[in-house]
Design a protein around this motif. Structure first.
Motif, PDB file in Angstrom:
ATOM      1  N   SER A  34       2.528   6.968  -0.966  1.00  0.00           N
ATOM      2  CA  SER A  34       2.789   5.718  -0.251  1.00  0.00           C
ATOM      3  C   SER A  34       3.699   5.957   0.952  1.00  0.00           C
ATOM      4  CB  SER A  34       3.426   4.693  -1.198  1.00  0.00           C
ATOM      5  OG  SER A  34       2.523   4.363  -2.243  1.00  0.00           O
ATOM      6  N   GLY A  63      -6.506   5.473  -3.568  1.00  0.00           N
ATOM      7  CA  GLY A  63      -6.110   4.781  -2.350  1.00  0.00           C
ATOM      8  C   GLY A  63      -6.683   5.467  -1.131  1.00  0.00           C
ATOM      9  N   ALA A  98      -2.568   3.520   1.356  1.00  0.00           N
ATOM     10  CA  ALA A  98      -2.742   2.146   0.892  1.00  0.00           C
ATOM     11  C   ALA A  98      -3.322   2.219  -0.517  1.00  0.00           C
ATOM     12  CB  ALA A  98      -3.675   1.383   1.828  1.00  0.00           C
ATOM     13  N   LEU A  99      -2.547   1.802  -1.506  1.00  0.00           N
ATOM     14  CA  LEU A  99      -2.955   1.915  -2.907  1.00  0.00           C
ATOM     15  C   LEU A  99      -4.016   0.872  -3.235  1.00  0.00           C
ATOM     16  CD1 LEU A  99      -2.438   3.167  -5.755  1.00  0.00           C
ATOM     17  CD2 LEU A  99      -0.781   1.318  -6.106  1.00  0.00           C
ATOM     18  N   GLN A 156       2.823   8.861  -6.673  1.00  0.00           N
ATOM     19  CA  GLN A 156       2.448   7.618  -5.998  1.00  0.00           C
ATOM     20  C   GLN A 156       3.461   7.258  -4.919  1.00  0.00           C
ATOM     21  OE1 GLN A 156       1.695   2.935  -7.107  1.00  0.00           O
ATOM     22  NE2 GLN A 156       1.368   4.450  -8.699  1.00  0.00           N
ATOM     23  N   GLU A 157       4.721   7.458  -5.192  1.00  0.00           N
ATOM     24  CA  GLU A 157       5.766   7.172  -4.202  1.00  0.00           C
ATOM     25  C   GLU A 157       5.614   8.074  -2.975  1.00  0.00           C
ATOM     26  OE1 GLU A 157      10.673   7.010  -3.816  1.00  0.00           O
ATOM     27  OE2 GLU A 157       9.723   7.492  -5.747  1.00  0.00           O
TER      28      GLU A 157
END
Length: 398
Positions: free
Chosen positions: A261, A283, A266-267, A257-258
């Protein structure tokens, strides 16, 4: 915040739009969806044609008693008779031959006796007998396939008959699959160490989505390193969908996820109230939809079945209802369910027509052997009560 399966499906699938269109050769269009109505360029059949081998006559010449007619010509498929069939005359005709002017009935050859240029029959008059009328299949300018039609071999035959060698269809999504984890090794590795895990999920998900019509490429897998993950994500540029496998949870090594991003995703959400498959990232990264699947192979497969495959359908313009299963009876009792929606692997047992569902004893999300032995998933609603054998429950085949 954890969301329901229904809410996740709405956000992932129902908000997606069909992709742009492309023109494909007819033989490559199977599995696609027609982007515009198809109007016939010709009439089929283009003229009144015989449905049988026999003799074309004017029914007024027939009485039901023995009558002898004069043969004046022949009409075969692709080689019509150019004259007129008058009273007391007959034209030898073959299946697919155009019915000549003046004739309105075909007498099958089994009901006739030919002798030189004469033919005798006892058949009575029946206008239109054994004649396929012009346009009985379809007419020029008639819509033969509606917009949104799923193209299959049967519809390809119709499109070809209507005069088309190319079709305008919705584009198939381009999908990039990125598997992550220091422990992963390719299936074809010569030797395997105890700490290594074979990357079985990427080819499995690739096959699932390729079968759905997507254009899939598997990216080179990346280890549990933020810099490497970001570099791997960049290689998905141009994909309509990026599917990542692993690193979706909250452990020290879960950096997916990091990385996403950092590359501009855009989560929307990353937890779903389901098992297996709770840590699910969704996302958008520019024009690319991102679906981050859990690392456990069964969890990843279930999430792909529930969300990724319907997303492919939606982007190709096909109907994409939420997979809710069909009711089938249980072969054994089931205990009450917990707070998350449970997708239980199960086998079909019993004879065709009286199938029952036998849930796998082991439901651990790492067991690919159990998944391979099963036929689908029993769907258990959150907090569902215990049920007895014979109870109908939703079953999602795969």
């Amino acid at each position: 915040m954890m969301i329901s399966v229904e809410e996740a499906f709405k956000r992932i699938v129902e908000t997606a739009k069909p992709l742009t269109t492309e023109k494909l050769p007819l033989e490559n269009a199977s599995g696609r969806v027609l982007a515009a109505p198809l109007t016939a360029r010709r009439t089929q059949p283009g003229a009144d044609m015989s449905a049988m081998d026999g003799y074309a006559v004017n029914s007024a010449s027939l009485t039901g008693n023995p009558i002898t007619l004069k043969l004046v010509g022949e009409s075969a498929a692709g080689s019509p008779f150019g004259g007129t069939c008058g009273a007391g005359e007959a034209v030898r005709i073959f299946t697919g031959g155009i019915v000549p002017e003046g004739a309105n009935q075909v007498v099958v050859q089994e009901d006739c006796t030919a002798n030189g240029d004469m033919v005798t029959t006892t058949i009575g008059p029946e206008i239109g007998r054994h004649i396929r009328l012009a346009g009985i299949d379809f007419a020029r300018n008639q819509i033969v396939l509606d917009q949104g039609t799923y193209i299959s071999p049967k519809s390809i035959g119709l499109a070809a008959s209507a005069g088309y060698d190319h079709l305008m269809v919705h584009r198939a999504p381009k999908i990039a699959i990125l598997a992550t984890g220091d422990e992963l090794v390719p299936p074809g590795k010569k030797d395997f160490a105890p700490h290594e895990t074979v990357n079985s999920t990427a080819p499995q998900i690739s096959a699932l989505l390729t079968d759905a019509g997507a254009n899939v490429r598997i990216l080179e897998q990346a280890g549990d390193d933020l810099k490497a993950l970001k570099a791997a994500v960049k290689k998905a540029a141009g994909a309509d969908i990026l599917i990542t496998i692993g690193g979706a949870s909250v452990g020290d090594k879960d950096m997916m996820q990091e990385a996403l991003s950092a590359e501009g995703m855009a989560l929307d959400f990353w937890k779903v109230a389901m098992r297996p498959g709770k840590p699910l990232i969704f996302g958008t990264m520019s024009q690319t939809k991102v679906l981050g699947l859990p690392g456990n192979p069964v969890s990843a497969f279930v999430c792909a079945l529930l969300f990724a495959r319907p997303l492919v359908d939606q982007m190709m313009g096909r109907p994409a209802p939420m997979p809710t299963g069909v009711p089938l009876p249980l072969a054994t009792d089931l205990a009450e369910n917990g707070p998350r929606q449970h997708y239980m692997r199960a086998r079909l047992v019993g004879e065709p027509g009286s199938r029952h569902l036998d849930p796998a004893i082991a439901q651990d999300s790492s067991l690919v052997s159990v998944l391979a032995q099963c036929d689908g998933l029993i769907i258990r609603e959150p907090n569902a009560p215990a049920v007895k054998a014979g109870t109908l429950v939703p079953f999602l085949p795969f």
